[in-house]
Write a protein that holds these residues in place. Structure first.
Motif, mmCIF file in Angstrom:
data_model
loop_
_atom_site.group_PDB
_atom_site.id
_atom_site.type_symbol
_atom_site.label_atom_id
_atom_site.label_comp_id
_atom_site.label_asym_id
_atom_site.label_seq_id
_atom_site.Cartn_x
_atom_site.Cartn_y
_atom_site.Cartn_z
ATOM 1 N N ASP A 47 -15.628 14.625 -18.281
ATOM 2 C CA ASP A 47 -15.652 16.047 -17.938
ATOM 3 C C ASP A 47 -16.138 16.289 -16.521
ATOM 4 O OD1 ASP A 47 -14.732 16.808 -20.472
ATOM 5 O OD2 ASP A 47 -16.760 16.883 -21.296
ATOM 6 N N VAL A 48 -16.761 15.299 -15.918
ATOM 7 C CA VAL A 48 -17.233 15.419 -14.538
ATOM 8 C C VAL A 48 -16.396 14.507 -13.642
ATOM 9 C CG1 VAL A 48 -19.598 16.053 -15.162
ATOM 10 C CG2 VAL A 48 -18.997 13.627 -14.884
ATOM 11 N N SER A 49 -16.351 14.845 -12.373
ATOM 12 C CA SER A 49 -15.613 14.025 -11.420
ATOM 13 C C SER A 49 -16.403 12.756 -11.088
ATOM 14 C CB SER A 49 -15.352 14.813 -10.132
ATOM 15 O OG SER A 49 -16.571 14.994 -9.419
ATOM 16 N N GLN A 50 -15.743 11.817 -10.443
ATOM 17 C CA GLN A 50 -16.427 10.597 -10.022
ATOM 18 C C GLN A 50 -17.573 10.912 -9.064
ATOM 19 O OE1 GLN A 50 -16.024 7.014 -10.610
ATOM 20 N NE2 GLN A 50 -15.289 8.002 -12.465
ATOM 21 N N CYS A 51 -17.371 11.872 -8.178
ATOM 22 C CA CYS A 51 -18.429 12.233 -7.229
ATOM 23 C C CYS A 51 -19.619 12.861 -7.961
ATOM 24 C CB CYS A 51 -17.877 13.178 -6.168
ATOM 25 S SG CYS A 51 -18.951 13.329 -4.727
ATOM 26 N N GLU A 52 -19.341 13.767 -8.892
ATOM 27 C CA GLU A 52 -20.422 14.381 -9.666
ATOM 28 C C GLU A 52 -21.164 13.327 -10.497
ATOM 29 O OE1 GLU A 52 -18.625 18.835 -10.562
ATOM 30 O OE2 GLU A 52 -17.831 17.127 -11.669
ATOM 31 N N HIS A 53 -20.416 12.423 -11.079
ATOM 32 C CA HIS A 53 -21.026 11.355 -11.883
ATOM 33 C C HIS A 53 -21.936 10.489 -11.013
ATOM 34 C CE1 HIS A 53 -21.538 8.368 -14.971
ATOM 35 N NE2 HIS A 53 -20.882 7.428 -14.301
ATOM 36 N N ALA A 54 -21.456 10.126 -9.825
ATOM 37 C CA ALA A 54 -22.253 9.307 -8.906
ATOM 38 C C ALA A 54 -23.550 10.022 -8.535
ATOM 39 C CB ALA A 54 -21.433 8.999 -7.652
ATOM 40 N N GLU A 55 -23.445 11.294 -8.179
ATOM 41 C CA GLU A 55 -24.624 12.068 -7.786
ATOM 42 C C GLU A 55 -25.626 12.177 -8.931
ATOM 43 O OE1 GLU A 55 -22.097 14.929 -4.708
ATOM 44 O OE2 GLU A 55 -22.620 15.650 -6.714
ATOM 45 N N GLN A 56 -25.135 12.409 -10.136
ATOM 46 C CA GLN A 56 -26.027 12.553 -11.284
ATOM 47 C C GLN A 56 -26.715 11.236 -11.631
ATOM 48 O OE1 GLN A 56 -24.467 14.664 -14.695
ATOM 49 N NE2 GLN A 56 -23.317 16.080 -13.404
ATOM 50 N N CYS A 57 -25.980 10.137 -11.570
ATOM 51 C CA CYS A 57 -26.588 8.838 -11.873
ATOM 52 C C CYS A 57 -27.690 8.514 -10.860
ATOM 53 C CB CYS A 57 -25.530 7.748 -11.882
ATOM 54 S SG CYS A 57 -24.358 7.898 -13.244
ATOM 55 N N ALA A 58 -27.410 8.753 -9.587
ATOM 56 C CA ALA A 58 -28.425 8.518 -8.552
ATOM 57 C C ALA A 58 -29.625 9.438 -8.744
ATOM 58 C CB ALA A 58 -27.812 8.711 -7.171
#
Length: 197
Positions: free
Chosen positions: A38-49
């Motif tokens: 449901d989230v983009s790759q960029c959003e996923h990256a930011e959230q994981c970090a």
């Protein structure tokens, strides 16, 4: 006159900056891809970090969390690869690309994060219930439950503990609409880690 050591150091800084910019360009061009989430790759990256930073993880693990799925943006199979039954080996592609400039504390947890998912599913069967549909689909393609030998081999990896933490951040990083620090805010840390390699 600049000493040779200073020139080398300057070149390292320039190379690190260029590499960080290259990563930013990759996410700018393909970071809107979703790969079934449901989230983009960029959003996923930011959230994981974000979750790694909140956990007081090391700088290397924070950047590993940010970049762990960059292999999805580098392969040529397309967003529907899993739907077509293809395991893109994104963890290998991503860690191999990043190893050109970043230290093993970044690249090794990335290389192991798929095996960490398989390990958790093997040793904690209820873990499977926490996976998103897309992550469950890829889990099957990536080999599913581990054999005893695979479990032992994973635990013998020097960076398996970092990969386990990365896996936890990965599962948390799928919230729609979360407002947190943007991708570009991590570029100085990428440059720093690439410089001191």
């Amino acid at each position: 006159m600049t000493a040779p050591a200073d020139r080398i150091r300057s070149t390292d800084v320039d190379a690190a900056a260029n590499f960080a910019d290259q990563i930013m360009e990759i996410y700018a061009s393909r970071g809107d891809d979703h790969y079934g989430e449901d989230v983009s790759q960029c959003e996923h990256a930011e959230q994981c970090a974000h979750h790694a930073r909140a956990d007081n993880a090391s700088d290397e693990l924070i950047i590993a969390a940010l970049l762990h799925d960059i292999g999805h943006l580098l392969h040529k199979f397309g967003e529907d690869a899993a739907d077509r039954g293809i395991d893109t080996k994104h963890e290998r592609i991503g860690s191999g690309f990043l190893a050109r400039a970043l230290p093993p504390g970044v690249t090794e947890p990335i290389a192991l994060h798929v095996r960490a998912k398989r390990y958790l599913a093997t040793t904690h069967p209820d873990y499977l219930d926490s996976l998103s549909a897309a992550s469950m689909q890829s889990f099957i393609l990536q080999g599913g439950v581990m054999s005893r030998e695979e479990v032992e081999a994973f635990l013998a990896e020097p960076h398996h503990a970092g990969a386990m933490k990365l896996r936890a951040y990965d599962e948390l990083g799928k919230v729609v609409g979360l407002e947190i620090a943007g991708f570009a805010s991590y570029l100085p840390l990428i440059r720093e880690l690439a410089t001191v390699r």
